[in-house]
Design a protein around this motif. Structure first.
Motif, PDB file in Angstrom:
ATOM      1  N   MET A   1       0.884  -1.006  -0.064  1.00  0.00           N
ATOM      2  CA  MET A   1      -0.003   0.007  -0.022  1.00  0.00           C
ATOM      3  C   MET A   1       0.854   1.234  -0.001  1.00  0.00           C
ATOM      4  O   MET A   1       0.402   2.310  -0.659  1.00  0.00           O
ATOM      5  N   PHE A   2       1.817   1.309   0.762  1.00  0.00           N
ATOM      6  CA  PHE A   2       2.656   2.603   0.753  1.00  0.00           C
ATOM      7  C   PHE A   2       3.909   2.521  -0.047  1.00  0.00           C
ATOM      8  O   PHE A   2       4.352   1.319  -0.546  1.00  0.00           O
ATOM      9  N   PRO A   3       4.366   3.218  -0.591  1.00  0.00           N
ATOM     10  CA  PRO A   3       4.157   4.890  -0.401  1.00  0.00           C
ATOM     11  C   PRO A   3       3.125   5.280  -1.245  1.00  0.00           C
ATOM     12  O   PRO A   3       2.906   4.816  -2.485  1.00  0.00           O
ATOM     13  N   ILE A   4       2.388   6.265  -0.609  1.00  0.00           N
ATOM     14  CA  ILE A   4       1.251   6.820  -1.344  1.00  0.00           C
ATOM     15  C   ILE A   4       1.571   8.317  -1.988  1.00  0.00           C
ATOM     16  O   ILE A   4       1.931   9.177  -0.949  1.00  0.00           O
ATOM     17  N   ARG A   5       1.563   8.431  -3.078  1.00  0.00           N
ATOM     18  CA  ARG A   5       1.927   9.884  -3.515  1.00  0.00           C
ATOM     19  C   ARG A   5       0.794  10.530  -4.041  1.00  0.00           C
ATOM     20  O   ARG A   5      -0.214  10.267  -4.876  1.00  0.00           O
ATOM     21  N   ILE A   6       0.544  11.939  -3.733  1.00  0.00           N
ATOM     22  CA  ILE A   6      -0.439  12.687  -4.137  1.00  0.00           C
ATOM     23  C   ILE A   6       0.044  14.059  -4.392  1.00  0.00           C
ATOM     24  O   ILE A   6       0.757  14.630  -3.706  1.00  0.00           O
ATOM     25  N   THR A   7      -0.157  14.570  -5.594  1.00  0.00           N
ATOM     26  CA  THR A   7       0.336  15.985  -6.096  1.00  0.00           C
ATOM     27  C   THR A   7      -0.752  16.874  -6.256  1.00  0.00           C
ATOM     28  O   THR A   7      -2.036  16.574  -6.749  1.00  0.00           O
ATOM     29  N   THR A   8      -0.619  18.019  -5.821  1.00  0.00           N
ATOM     30  CA  THR A   8      -1.718  19.027  -5.756  1.00  0.00           C
ATOM     31  C   THR A   8      -0.861  20.583  -6.278  1.00  0.00           C
ATOM     32  O   THR A   8       0.212  20.840  -5.819  1.00  0.00           O
ATOM     33  N   LEU A   9      -1.567  21.265  -7.093  1.00  0.00           N
ATOM     34  CA  LEU A   9      -0.976  22.275  -7.505  1.00  0.00           C
ATOM     35  C   LEU A   9      -1.861  23.577  -6.892  1.00  0.00           C
ATOM     36  O   LEU A   9      -3.118  23.518  -7.072  1.00  0.00           O
ATOM     37  N   MET A  10      -0.904  24.403  -6.146  1.00  0.00           N
ATOM     38  CA  MET A  10      -1.652  25.438  -5.190  1.00  0.00           C
ATOM     39  C   MET A  10      -2.027  26.557  -6.213  1.00  0.00           C
ATOM     40  O   MET A  10      -1.382  27.494  -6.247  1.00  0.00           O
ATOM     41  N   THR A  11      -3.141  26.538  -7.113  1.00  0.00           N
ATOM     42  CA  THR A  11      -3.631  27.545  -7.689  1.00  0.00           C
ATOM     43  C   THR A  11      -4.436  28.709  -6.828  1.00  0.00           C
ATOM     44  O   THR A  11      -4.882  28.049  -5.795  1.00  0.00           O
ATOM     45  N   GLU A  12      -5.048  29.841  -7.335  1.00  0.00           N
ATOM     46  CA  GLU A  12      -5.658  30.578  -6.593  1.00  0.00           C
ATOM     47  C   GLU A  12      -6.941  30.051  -6.148  1.00  0.00           C
ATOM     48  O   GLU A  12      -7.540  30.302  -5.023  1.00  0.00           O
ATOM     49  N   GLU A  13      -7.543  29.292  -7.021  1.00  0.00           N
ATOM     50  CA  GLU A  13      -8.908  28.697  -6.504  1.00  0.00           C
ATOM     51  C   GLU A  13      -8.528  27.628  -5.343  1.00  0.00           C
ATOM     52  O   GLU A  13      -9.343  27.591  -4.628  1.00  0.00           O
ATOM     53  N   VAL A  14      -7.579  26.696  -5.518  1.00  0.00           N
ATOM     54  CA  VAL A  14      -7.433  25.846  -4.368  1.00  0.00           C
ATOM     55  C   VAL A  14      -6.870  26.682  -3.183  1.00  0.00           C
ATOM     56  O   VAL A  14      -7.496  26.158  -2.108  1.00  0.00           O
ATOM     57  N   TYR A  15      -6.187  27.868  -3.190  1.00  0.00           N
ATOM     58  CA  TYR A  15      -5.757  28.450  -1.897  1.00  0.00           C
ATOM     59  C   TYR A  15      -7.061  29.096  -1.592  1.00  0.00           C
ATOM     60  O   TYR A  15      -7.470  29.261  -0.175  1.00  0.00           O
ATOM     61  N   TRP A  88       3.093  30.671  -2.692  1.00  0.00           N
ATOM     62  CA  TRP A  88       1.912  30.042  -3.095  1.00  0.00           C
ATOM     63  C   TRP A  88       1.672  30.072  -4.307  1.00  0.00           C
ATOM     64  O   TRP A  88       0.901  28.989  -5.083  1.00  0.00           O
ATOM     65  N   LYS A  89       2.047  30.781  -5.306  1.00  0.00           N
ATOM     66  CA  LYS A  89       1.442  31.012  -6.653  1.00  0.00           C
ATOM     67  C   LYS A  89       1.946  29.744  -7.520  1.00  0.00           C
ATOM     68  O   LYS A  89       3.048  29.513  -7.674  1.00  0.00           O
ATOM     69  N   ASP A  90       1.166  29.093  -7.864  1.00  0.00           N
ATOM     70  CA  ASP A  90       1.075  27.735  -8.724  1.00  0.00           C
ATOM     71  C   ASP A  90       2.348  26.630  -8.233  1.00  0.00           C
ATOM     72  O   ASP A  90       2.914  26.602  -9.232  1.00  0.00           O
ATOM     73  N   MET A  91       2.321  26.746  -7.166  1.00  0.00           N
ATOM     74  CA  MET A  91       3.422  25.689  -6.370  1.00  0.00           C
ATOM     75  C   MET A  91       2.692  24.543  -6.391  1.00  0.00           C
ATOM     76  O   MET A  91       1.546  24.225  -5.967  1.00  0.00           O
ATOM     77  N   GLU A  92       3.674  23.525  -6.906  1.00  0.00           N
ATOM     78  CA  GLU A  92       3.064  22.353  -7.029  1.00  0.00           C
ATOM     79  C   GLU A  92       3.610  21.430  -5.787  1.00  0.00           C
ATOM     80  O   GLU A  92       4.837  21.522  -5.543  1.00  0.00           O
ATOM     81  N   GLN A  93       2.705  20.689  -4.839  1.00  0.00           N
ATOM     82  CA  GLN A  93       3.248  20.173  -3.779  1.00  0.00           C
ATOM     83  C   GLN A  93       3.151  18.547  -3.899  1.00  0.00           C
ATOM     84  O   GLN A  93       1.945  18.260  -4.437  1.00  0.00           O
ATOM     85  N   THR A  94       3.966  17.899  -3.613  1.00  0.00           N
ATOM     86  CA  THR A  94       3.879  16.304  -3.618  1.00  0.00           C
ATOM     87  C   THR A  94       3.822  15.907  -2.268  1.00  0.00           C
ATOM     88  O   THR A  94       4.816  15.836  -1.553  1.00  0.00           O
TER      89      THR A  94
END
Length: 161
Positions: A1-15, A88-94
């Motif tokens: 099951m591990f590791p679990i990877r999730i990527t999110t782009l911090m757009t203005e809408e998400v913020y 924060w602008k369009d920062m991609e976090q994994t």
């Protein structure tokens, strides 16, 4: 099951969704509503008898003006905070979840956290939020999650309610 990877782009809408979710769950929002209701109640209580007939209209008019002003003012502040912070602008976090810890990778570096560092996990219709403090956390868009990741986040939420 591990590791679990999730990527999110911090757009203005998400913020914006993240900030509104925190704001509406916070004590400050509740305190503002209570103060507003208290002021209106005091106004109605100490209003002279000859003006009582206008009290309903005054309270209705005040509510119709104050609530939209509060909403648009808060929304403007959230947008302004996003625009003023280049981090924060369009920062991609994994987020990478392991069995006993998780890490967050972004253009700012890699940060390692223990599951004990999590204060709360909650979700809305579109996102999960992993909170490390009252105003600090990681938004995760549900659309970016695999079924395995969604299941893990739901278990994490139950554990950190």
């Amino acid at each position: 099951m591990f590791p679990i990877r999730i990527t999110t782009l911090m757009t203005e809408e998400v913020y914006q969704r993240f900030a509104w979710s925190i704001f509406l769950r916070g004590k400050r929002f509740l305190l503002n509503i209570i103060i507003f209701i208290g002021i209106l109640s005091l106004y109605l209580t100490f209003l002279p008898d000859n003006l009582k007939r206008f009290s309903f209209f005054t309270v209705l008019f005040t509510s119709l003006i104050i609530f939209p002003v509060m909403y648009f003012g808060t929304d403007f502040q959230i947008k302004k905070a996003y625009q003023k912070t280049p981090f924060w602008k369009d920062m991609e976090q994994t987020l990478i979840f392991e069995k006993d810890k998780f890490s967050v990778k972004s253009k700012r570096g890699e940060f390692l956290y223990s599951y004990d560092d999590i204060v709360k996990v909650f979700h809305t219709k579109e996102d999960f939020y992993i909170m490390l403090g009252p105003n600090v956390g990681f938004p995760i868009e549900k659309e970016n999650c695999s079924p395995k990741a969604l299941e893990f986040l739901l278990e994490l939420q139950i554990e950190h309610m």
